[in-house]
Write a protein that holds these residues in place. Structure first.
Motif, mmCIF file in Angstrom:
data_model
loop_
_atom_site.group_PDB
_atom_site.id
_atom_site.type_symbol
_atom_site.label_atom_id
_atom_site.label_comp_id
_atom_site.label_asym_id
_atom_site.label_seq_id
_atom_site.Cartn_x
_atom_site.Cartn_y
_atom_site.Cartn_z
ATOM 1 N N ALA A 18 0.785 -1.694 0.220
ATOM 2 C CA ALA A 18 -0.073 0.035 0.261
ATOM 3 C C ALA A 18 0.671 1.419 0.042
ATOM 4 C CB ALA A 18 -0.643 -0.167 1.634
ATOM 5 N N PHE A 19 1.918 1.467 1.405
ATOM 6 C CA PHE A 19 2.799 2.401 0.729
ATOM 7 C C PHE A 19 3.716 2.951 -0.360
ATOM 8 C CE2 PHE A 19 1.627 1.240 5.187
ATOM 9 C CZ PHE A 19 1.577 2.210 6.152
ATOM 10 N N ALA A 22 1.032 4.262 -2.675
ATOM 11 C CA ALA A 22 1.206 5.436 -2.188
ATOM 12 C C ALA A 22 2.436 6.328 -3.189
ATOM 13 C CB ALA A 22 0.196 5.252 -1.141
ATOM 14 N N LEU A 39 -4.121 12.707 -3.794
ATOM 15 C CA LEU A 39 -4.192 11.278 -3.731
ATOM 16 C C LEU A 39 -5.042 11.011 -2.061
ATOM 17 C CD1 LEU A 39 -2.549 9.306 -3.681
ATOM 18 C CD2 LEU A 39 -0.829 9.713 -2.474
ATOM 19 N N ILE A 43 -8.169 7.795 -3.060
ATOM 20 C CA ILE A 43 -8.201 6.770 -1.518
ATOM 21 C C ILE A 43 -9.745 6.685 -0.972
ATOM 22 C CG2 ILE A 43 -7.323 5.560 0.660
ATOM 23 C CD1 ILE A 43 -4.611 7.027 -0.119
ATOM 24 N N ILE A 276 -6.615 -1.094 2.899
ATOM 25 C CA ILE A 276 -6.325 0.188 2.437
ATOM 26 C C ILE A 276 -4.965 0.042 1.293
ATOM 27 C CG2 ILE A 276 -4.178 -0.703 4.139
ATOM 28 C CD1 ILE A 276 -4.775 2.589 3.503
ATOM 29 N N THR A 280 -5.260 2.452 -1.808
ATOM 30 C CA THR A 280 -4.499 2.891 -2.859
ATOM 31 C C THR A 280 -4.510 2.328 -4.359
ATOM 32 O OG1 THR A 280 -3.011 0.898 -1.901
ATOM 33 C CG2 THR A 280 -3.064 3.577 -0.899
ATOM 34 N N ALA A 283 -6.630 4.097 -6.436
ATOM 35 C CA ALA A 283 -5.987 5.934 -6.283
ATOM 36 C C ALA A 283 -5.417 5.833 -7.475
ATOM 37 C CB ALA A 283 -5.165 6.245 -4.978
ATOM 38 N N ALA A 284 -4.990 4.480 -7.841
ATOM 39 C CA ALA A 284 -3.246 4.136 -8.689
ATOM 40 C C ALA A 284 -3.884 3.748 -10.569
ATOM 41 C CB ALA A 284 -2.442 3.136 -8.713
#
Length: 422
Positions: A18-19, A22, A39, A43, A276, A280, A283-284
């Motif tokens: 996830a990170f 992001a 962003l 999400i 999470i 993300t 969003a991607a």
């Protein structure tokens, strides 16, 4: 291009998926015209769905059922059904996973719960400990395929033209087929270990069948009520939680009220790790669509691949490779929004394609170096990863054969949905 390399670099150094996603998006945004505040908005938009509530609810239902003393009852039920067969305990291991699949829908939970019982029990009967651990891990792949299944709900959320009930029904035959293939394998190799048969008296079988009705009823009701249009998947998941609480607290009385805070906390933690990633990745996907990446990839693939069979072969090879290094749900969230439209444009049945993708990525749970079920089974058996990999390879090949069968015989997947009008 820089964003892609950044994502790969972050994953290579072990950053959480996830990170990593992001941060890769943040790199992309830094060179774009819109601000970084977009962003968190994307999400949140990716999680703003009533259906998504089914995921934490099914996770909680599985945790409650696991803590309610059903594991022993599931094993006794499987023992009553197949324990008398050749390599009886190995067969019970496999078919316990089939029954357990309808309760937790999680391969990792299956491996952990059943492995603690079957690995030492099979070793006492003469099976090598590494084989017992490998079989437990391999059969646990059935969990996310037979409904109710969290990967199926996620797949339906991120695609179009696919419904949760249709995918639930589509997973039944492949899951049973996988269990049957593993059963044939252990039956063929039973003489190698000279395993005695485990027989139960008629009275013991009746008792096991009666006690097994309570846990088996839950998935039957959940799937049946969804198919009948009585409830949505989210409402069915909330009933599953209520049912698990009643069974644990008042029917079996093995679930203690003092255990509930820990169960709720564990369920929230497991659900959060899934959600999470979903946020993300959503969003991607939005940013990739904005940049025209899916359309460009679709045009590129369709320019070279015009055969559904060739596309399915390429997808299987690619997903098996991806499953080696990326967790199944994360891989599905990243790749399916791109691959699904291409499959539809080639005339591939969307429900068939969904099960092929899910089945393929779930096999990644038993393949090194990132196979979670492999690590969980070795954590119980403590035989070393080298022995685990050696023992899992024949079982991996069995599952690969089943994957090829359902890939090129789509009727095995679409039969149940078509039967119910999906």
């Amino acid at each position: 291009m820089i964003t892609g390399f950044g994502l790969l670099a972050l994953l290579a150094i072990g950053a959480p998926v996830a990170f990593a996603i992001a941060l890769a998006i943040a790199i992309y945004i830094s060179g774009a015209t819109f601000g970084i505040d977009l962003l968190p908005q994307r999400i949140f938009a990716g999680l703003d769905s009533f259906t998504i509530l089914a995921i934490p609810l099914f996770v909680l239902a599985g945790e409650l059922m696991n803590a309610s003393g059903i594991t022993a009852r599931v094993i006794n039920l499987a023992n009553a059904l197949v324990g008398h067969a050749k390599a009886g305990l190995a067969q019970v291991n496999i078919w316990s996973s089939v029954i357990f699949a309808g309760l937790s829908g999680s391969a990792v939970a299956d491996t952990s719960a059943l492995g603690r019982i079957f690995i030492p029990s099979m070793e006492k009967e003469g099976y090598p400990r590494d084989f017992a651990a490998a079989l437990t891990a391999a059969s646990s792949v059935i969990g996310p395929i037979i409904p109710p299944s969290i990967p199926v709900i996620i797949y339906a959320l991120i695609t179009t033209n696919v419904s949760v009930p249709a995918l639930f029904l589509a997973g039944i035959v492949p899951g049973i087929l996988l269990a049957a293939a593993l059963s044939i394998y252990v039956r063929v190799f039973a003489n190698k270990y000279a395993i005695p048969r485990d027989r139960m008296s008629f009275r013991e079988k009746l008792r096991a069948l009666w006690n097994g009705l309570v846990p088996v009823f839950m998935p039957i009701f959940v799937i049946g009520s969804i198919l009948a249009g009585i409830v949505t998947p989210t409402e069915a998941a909330s009933f599953a939680v209520f049912y698990a609480l009643i069974v644990g607290l008042f029917v079996f009385r093995e679930l203690k009220p003092s255990e509930l805070p820990g169960i709720f906390a564990s369920s929230m933690r497991d659900s959060s790790s899934i959600l999470i990633i979903m946020g993300t990745v959503a969003a991607a996907n939005w940013f990739m669509t904005f940049a025209g990446i899916p359309q460009a990839l679709s045009s590129f693939v369709l320019g070279y691949v015009d055969s559904p069979a060739m596309f399915l072969i390429l997808i299987n090879v690619m997903l098996l490779g991806v499953g080696l290094v990326l967790e199944g749900i994360a891989a599905m969230l990243v790749l399916v929004p791109i691959l699904h439209p291409i499959a539809i444009s080639l005339g591939i049945d969307p429900t068939h394609f969904g099960i092929v993708v899910i089945f393929n990525l779930m096999i990644g749970l038993i393949t090194p170096p990132m196979g979670l079920c492999l690590f969980v089974a070795d954590g119980v058996a403590n035989v070393g990863m080298a022995r685990m990999i050696k023992s899992i390879m024949p079982l991996f090949l069995v599952e690969l054969v089943v994957l090829l069968v359902i890939t090129f015989v789509p009727q095995l997947v679409t039969f149940m949905p078509n039967l119910f009008g999906f």
